[in-house]
Design a protein around this motif. Structure first.
Motif, PDB file in Angstrom:
ATOM      1  N   ASN A 165      32.010 117.980  76.660  1.00  0.00           N
ATOM      2  CA  ASN A 165      31.054 117.913  77.761  1.00  0.00           C
ATOM      3  C   ASN A 165      31.787 117.399  78.996  1.00  0.00           C
ATOM      4  N   LEU A 166      31.114 117.384  80.123  1.00  0.00           N
ATOM      5  CA  LEU A 166      31.759 116.966  81.377  1.00  0.00           C
ATOM      6  C   LEU A 166      32.272 115.537  81.293  1.00  0.00           C
ATOM      7  N   SER A 167      31.562 114.682  80.590  1.00  0.00           N
ATOM      8  CA  SER A 167      31.974 113.293  80.455  1.00  0.00           C
ATOM      9  C   SER A 167      33.313 113.195  79.709  1.00  0.00           C
ATOM     10  N   THR A 168      33.450 113.966  78.643  1.00  0.00           N
ATOM     11  CA  THR A 168      34.702 113.987  77.879  1.00  0.00           C
ATOM     12  C   THR A 168      35.853 114.462  78.756  1.00  0.00           C
ATOM     13  N   LEU A 169      35.608 115.524  79.515  1.00  0.00           N
ATOM     14  CA  LEU A 169      36.653 116.042  80.405  1.00  0.00           C
ATOM     15  C   LEU A 169      37.049 114.996  81.440  1.00  0.00           C
ATOM     16  N   ASN A 170      36.059 114.364  82.062  1.00  0.00           N
ATOM     17  CA  ASN A 170      36.345 113.332  83.069  1.00  0.00           C
ATOM     18  C   ASN A 170      37.169 112.186  82.497  1.00  0.00           C
ATOM     19  N   GLU A 171      36.818 111.744  81.291  1.00  0.00           N
ATOM     20  CA  GLU A 171      37.524 110.624  80.657  1.00  0.00           C
ATOM     21  C   GLU A 171      38.979 110.961  80.380  1.00  0.00           C
ATOM     22  N   ARG A 172      39.261 112.213  80.026  1.00  0.00           N
ATOM     23  CA  ARG A 172      40.596 112.594  79.581  1.00  0.00           C
ATOM     24  C   ARG A 172      41.464 113.209  80.666  1.00  0.00           C
ATOM     25  N   MET A 173      40.909 113.430  81.851  1.00  0.00           N
ATOM     26  CA  MET A 173      41.683 114.014  82.945  1.00  0.00           C
ATOM     27  C   MET A 173      42.810 113.070  83.365  1.00  0.00           C
ATOM     28  N   VAL A 174      43.966 113.638  83.649  1.00  0.00           N
ATOM     29  CA  VAL A 174      45.085 112.850  84.164  1.00  0.00           C
ATOM     30  C   VAL A 174      44.732 112.353  85.562  1.00  0.00           C
ATOM     31  N   THR A 175      44.205 113.256  86.387  1.00  0.00           N
ATOM     32  CA  THR A 175      43.751 112.901  87.725  1.00  0.00           C
ATOM     33  C   THR A 175      42.240 112.736  87.663  1.00  0.00           C
ATOM     34  N   LYS A 176      41.769 111.515  87.812  1.00  0.00           N
ATOM     35  CA  LYS A 176      40.331 111.256  87.744  1.00  0.00           C
ATOM     36  C   LYS A 176      39.668 111.809  88.996  1.00  0.00           C
ATOM     37  N   MET A 177      38.618 112.598  88.787  1.00  0.00           N
ATOM     38  CA  MET A 177      37.916 113.191  89.916  1.00  0.00           C
ATOM     39  C   MET A 177      36.452 113.388  89.573  1.00  0.00           C
ATOM     40  N   SER A 178      35.643 113.485  90.601  1.00  0.00           N
ATOM     41  CA  SER A 178      34.208 113.645  90.389  1.00  0.00           C
ATOM     42  C   SER A 178      33.775 115.103  90.432  1.00  0.00           C
ATOM     43  N   ASN A 179      34.684 116.020  90.710  1.00  0.00           N
ATOM     44  CA  ASN A 179      34.292 117.418  90.854  1.00  0.00           C
ATOM     45  C   ASN A 179      34.668 118.258  89.635  1.00  0.00           C
ATOM     46  N   THR A 180      34.573 117.669  88.445  1.00  0.00           N
ATOM     47  CA  THR A 180      34.896 118.382  87.217  1.00  0.00           C
ATOM     48  C   THR A 180      33.972 119.584  87.036  1.00  0.00           C
ATOM     49  N   THR A 181      32.724 119.460  87.450  1.00  0.00           N
ATOM     50  CA  THR A 181      31.784 120.582  87.355  1.00  0.00           C
ATOM     51  C   THR A 181      32.315 121.779  88.126  1.00  0.00           C
ATOM     52  N   ARG A 182      32.830 121.547  89.316  1.00  0.00           N
ATOM     53  CA  ARG A 182      33.372 122.626  90.142  1.00  0.00           C
ATOM     54  C   ARG A 182      34.598 123.248  89.483  1.00  0.00           C
ATOM     55  N   LEU A 183      35.464 122.431  88.876  1.00  0.00           N
ATOM     56  CA  LEU A 183      36.637 122.946  88.174  1.00  0.00           C
ATOM     57  C   LEU A 183      36.214 123.868  87.026  1.00  0.00           C
ATOM     58  N   VAL A 184      35.218 123.409  86.262  1.00  0.00           N
ATOM     59  CA  VAL A 184      34.724 124.204  85.131  1.00  0.00           C
ATOM     60  C   VAL A 184      34.100 125.497  85.640  1.00  0.00           C
ATOM     61  N   ASP A 185      33.331 125.420  86.720  1.00  0.00           N
ATOM     62  CA  ASP A 185      32.709 126.626  87.290  1.00  0.00           C
ATOM     63  C   ASP A 185      33.765 127.672  87.649  1.00  0.00           C
ATOM     64  N   LYS A 186      34.868 127.233  88.254  1.00  0.00           N
ATOM     65  CA  LYS A 186      35.940 128.165  88.623  1.00  0.00           C
ATOM     66  C   LYS A 186      36.599 128.778  87.390  1.00  0.00           C
ATOM     67  N   LEU A 187      36.771 127.979  86.350  1.00  0.00           N
ATOM     68  CA  LEU A 187      37.369 128.488  85.118  1.00  0.00           C
ATOM     69  C   LEU A 187      36.429 129.469  84.409  1.00  0.00           C
ATOM     70  N   ILE A 188      35.126 129.256  84.532  1.00  0.00           N
ATOM     71  CA  ILE A 188      34.135 130.188  83.967  1.00  0.00           C
ATOM     72  C   ILE A 188      34.234 131.523  84.681  1.00  0.00           C
ATOM     73  N   LEU A 189      34.315 131.487  86.016  1.00  0.00           N
ATOM     74  CA  LEU A 189      34.431 132.727  86.794  1.00  0.00           C
ATOM     75  C   LEU A 189      35.683 133.516  86.426  1.00  0.00           C
ATOM     76  N   LYS A 190      36.735 132.816  86.015  1.00  0.00           N
ATOM     77  CA  LYS A 190      37.984 133.471  85.622  1.00  0.00           C
ATOM     78  C   LYS A 190      37.967 133.909  84.159  1.00  0.00           C
ATOM     79  N   GLY A 191      36.900 133.550  83.436  1.00  0.00           N
ATOM     80  CA  GLY A 191      36.779 133.930  82.027  1.00  0.00           C
ATOM     81  C   GLY A 191      37.612 133.083  81.088  1.00  0.00           C
ATOM     82  N   LEU A 192      38.058 131.916  81.549  1.00  0.00           N
ATOM     83  CA  LEU A 192      38.936 131.075  80.739  1.00  0.00           C
ATOM     84  C   LEU A 192      38.180 130.034  79.913  1.00  0.00           C
ATOM     85  N   VAL A 193      36.961 129.703  80.327  1.00  0.00           N
ATOM     86  CA  VAL A 193      36.099 128.800  79.556  1.00  0.00           C
ATOM     87  C   VAL A 193      34.670 129.341  79.597  1.00  0.00           C
TER      88      VAL A 193
END
Length: 148
Positions: free
Chosen positions: A63-91
């Motif tokens: 979930n987004l919380s897990t991703l945020n906790e494990r990110m090397v660079t802590k950021m609040s825009n994990t939702t936006r990162l996931v959205d971009k990866l969805i558009l690319k068909g990678l997640v």
């Protein structure tokens, strides 16, 4: 890397300031090299990090919380990162059937394949970044960085 030479100054920079400037210059070199390695894949270093975290889940959703906790660079825009990866068909992202407020994120098969190619590019980038350091240097450097 000679700080004074890079900054084009003859003035002696105090050791503490020189150290901080060195960190900044090294950070820039690492970022530039990593971004160049990932550019052909159309992903950022943060998106690459999300893909690696999801691969590490070994098929289990995150979930987004897990991703945020494990990110090397802590950021609040994990939702936006996931959205971009969805558009690319990678997640992909699905609502959890047992808890509709929870969103489950998984890496796709296409994401896994592309990530293997990115791993090779990043390994080459890491080798380039660390080319002037031998194993002993890396051990000492890591011991010093652990003090932070």
């Amino acid at each position: 890397m000679n700080v004074e030479k890079i900054l084009k100054t003859d003035k002696k920079i105090p050791l503490e300031r020189r150290t901080i400037i060195h960190f900044s210059l090294v950070h820039n070199k690492i970022s530039d090299t990593a971004n160049a390695a990932l550019r052909p894949f159309g992903v950022s270093i943060q998106q690459f990090n999300v893909l690696r975290i999801l691969r590490g889940q070994k098929g289990r959703p995150a979930n987004l919380s897990t991703l945020n906790e494990r990110m090397v660079t802590k950021m609040s825009n994990t939702t936006r990162l996931v959205d971009k990866l969805i558009l690319k068909g990678l997640v992909d992202r699905k609502v959890c059937p047992s808890n509709r407020r929870k969103v489950e994120i998984r890496i796709t098969e296409e994401g896994e394949k592309m990530l293997l190619q990115m791993d090779k590019a990043m390994e080459q980038a890491e080798n380039e970044i660390l080319a002037n350091l031998d194993r002993d240097d890396l051990t000492k450097l890591n011991a010093l960085l652990d003090k932070f």
